[in-house]
Design a protein around this motif. Structure first.
Motif, PDB file in Angstrom:
ATOM      1  N   PRO A  15     -32.452 -29.436  20.360  1.00 55.45           N
ATOM      2  CA  PRO A  15     -33.027 -30.053  19.153  1.00 55.45           C
ATOM      3  C   PRO A  15     -34.402 -29.536  18.758  1.00 55.45           C
ATOM      4  CG  PRO A  15     -33.288 -31.520  21.034  1.00 55.45           C
ATOM      5  CD  PRO A  15     -32.514 -30.324  21.528  1.00 55.45           C
ATOM      6  N   ILE A  16     -35.025 -28.689  19.571  1.00 54.16           N
ATOM      7  CA  ILE A  16     -36.399 -28.250  19.294  1.00 54.16           C
ATOM      8  C   ILE A  16     -36.356 -27.019  18.389  1.00 54.16           C
ATOM      9  CG2 ILE A  16     -38.574 -27.514  20.319  1.00 54.16           C
ATOM     10  CD1 ILE A  16     -37.684 -28.868  22.920  1.00 54.16           C
ATOM     11  N   PRO A  17     -36.888 -27.100  17.177  1.00 57.84           N
ATOM     12  CA  PRO A  17     -36.725 -26.007  16.203  1.00 57.84           C
ATOM     13  C   PRO A  17     -37.128 -24.636  16.718  1.00 57.84           C
ATOM     14  CG  PRO A  17     -37.637 -27.954  15.136  1.00 57.84           C
ATOM     15  CD  PRO A  17     -37.614 -28.256  16.608  1.00 57.84           C
ATOM     16  N   GLU A  18     -38.231 -24.529  17.458  1.00 57.26           N
ATOM     17  CA  GLU A  18     -38.739 -23.210  17.865  1.00 57.26           C
ATOM     18  C   GLU A  18     -38.075 -22.673  19.123  1.00 57.26           C
ATOM     19  OE1 GLU A  18     -41.616 -26.298  19.633  1.00 57.26           O
ATOM     20  OE2 GLU A  18     -40.380 -26.036  17.833  1.00 57.26           O
ATOM     21  N   ARG A  27     -27.079 -25.569  17.630  1.00 63.09           N
ATOM     22  CA  ARG A  27     -27.330 -25.632  19.069  1.00 63.09           C
ATOM     23  C   ARG A  27     -26.832 -26.943  19.672  1.00 63.09           C
ATOM     24  NH1 ARG A  27     -32.178 -23.294  17.183  1.00 63.09           N
ATOM     25  NH2 ARG A  27     -33.444 -25.133  17.625  1.00 63.09           N
ATOM     26  N   LEU A  28     -27.000 -28.043  18.955  1.00 66.21           N
ATOM     27  CA  LEU A  28     -26.493 -29.323  19.451  1.00 66.21           C
ATOM     28  C   LEU A  28     -24.978 -29.285  19.579  1.00 66.21           C
ATOM     29  CD1 LEU A  28     -28.812 -31.687  17.400  1.00 66.21           C
ATOM     30  CD2 LEU A  28     -28.753 -31.503  19.899  1.00 66.21           C
ATOM     31  N   ARG A  29     -24.323 -28.654  18.616  1.00 63.58           N
ATOM     32  CA  ARG A  29     -22.870 -28.498  18.685  1.00 63.58           C
ATOM     33  C   ARG A  29     -22.476 -27.632  19.882  1.00 63.58           C
ATOM     34  NH1 ARG A  29     -17.680 -30.065  18.070  1.00 63.58           N
ATOM     35  NH2 ARG A  29     -16.313 -28.304  17.542  1.00 63.58           N
ATOM     36  N   GLU A  40     -17.328 -20.247  16.889  1.00 62.87           N
ATOM     37  CA  GLU A  40     -18.201 -20.975  15.967  1.00 62.87           C
ATOM     38  C   GLU A  40     -19.564 -20.298  15.861  1.00 62.87           C
ATOM     39  OE1 GLU A  40     -18.427 -25.112  16.936  1.00 62.87           O
ATOM     40  OE2 GLU A  40     -16.294 -25.465  16.569  1.00 62.87           O
ATOM     41  N   SER A  41     -20.076 -19.805  16.982  1.00 62.38           N
ATOM     42  CA  SER A  41     -21.347 -19.086  16.957  1.00 62.38           C
ATOM     43  C   SER A  41     -21.224 -17.804  16.127  1.00 62.38           C
ATOM     44  CB  SER A  41     -21.787 -18.759  18.387  1.00 62.38           C
ATOM     45  OG  SER A  41     -23.007 -18.054  18.390  1.00 62.38           O
TER      46      SER A  41
END
Length: 249
Positions: free
Chosen positions: A145-148, A198-200, A230-231
């Motif tokens: 969940p962290i954007p960077e 990323r969470l997925r 999916e990636s």
């Protein structure tokens, strides 16, 4: 949980187990000068310090590394073999540009090889496998969940993949997947650029680990392929929205 708040020993062994650079399994004194230079340039490409399509100046590198242009040319040929550099007739070398066609081919190969890894893992359950996957999942869930943290997340998924290959007991399979990592890592970073993706991905890794614990090989194979596909689909979308450096020249 922020990665900095995790217990120091949870992921320490996994974090340093796989290095994403050329000749990671060799020490610098055993490498030739062109190999050492190729490793340094490769690091810059994988770290996005050198953008796709960017020109690579032989003389500038020769000056930087205090060598003649001969070792630089050999280093560039090594990088060309690894898919990181493209040498164009009469134009010199550029950082290999990313393309949807190459991505599709690489991900098909990667998915097929990792399916073999999964089947071997479920046949021969190494005692370190589940603890390693649980630690990796914890790390992924913290990073997602962290954007960077997009690049760190992508590198962690590749560490997990290669470590799984090591525990499969097939050294040739491990070497093949490791060889693909340098070519596919830049695409993986594109496909995992957003926290939502990323969470997925983290959820699919966790579900695959659960399937392994339950002895459900087919479900683990399905989830691994789904995660890779999916990636790749997201990376293709990102590529479609990224201007070609050559178009701006």
């Amino acid at each position: 949980m922020h990665p900095a708040d995790m217990p120091a020993d949870v992921f320490a062994s996994l974090e340093g187990a796989v290095a994403f650079r050329l000749f990671a399994d060799q020490k610098d004194p055993t490498l030739s000068v062109p190999e050492q230079i190729a490793g340094r340039i490769g690091d810059r490409i994988l770290n996005s310090e050198m953008a796709p399509g960017a020109r690579i100046g032989e003389q500038e590198l020769a000056d930087e590394f205090s060598v003649s242009r001969g070792p630089i040319r050999e280093a560039l040929r090594i990088l060309e073999r690894e898919g990181l550099v493209t040498i164009l007739p009469r134009r010199g070398a550029i950082v290999t540009e990313l393309s949807a066609a190459e991505l599709t081919e690489l991900m098909e190969i990667r998915a097929g090889l990792f399916e073999l890894v999964v089947r071997k893992l479920t046949q021969n359950r190494h005692p370190e496998l589940l603890p390693m996957l649980r630690a990796g999942n914890q790390r992924l869930q913290a990073l997602a969940p962290i954007p960077e943290m997009g690049d760190a997340y992508a590198e962690t998924t590749y560490r997990l993949l290669i470590l799984c290959a090591r525990l499969s007991g097939n050294q040739r399979l491990q070497r093949m997947l490791t060889g693909l990592s340098l070519q596919t890592l830049r695409y993986s970073k594109l496909g995992l650029r957003t926290p939502e993706r990323r969470l997925r991905s983290a959820r699919l890794w966790q579900e695959a680990t659960d399937a392994l614990e339950q002895g459900d090989t087919e479900r683990m194979v399905l989830l691994a392929r789904q995660r890779i596909e999916e990636s790749a689909e997201e990376a293709v979308r990102q590529l479609a929205n990224t201007p070609n450096p050559g178009d701006r020249a």
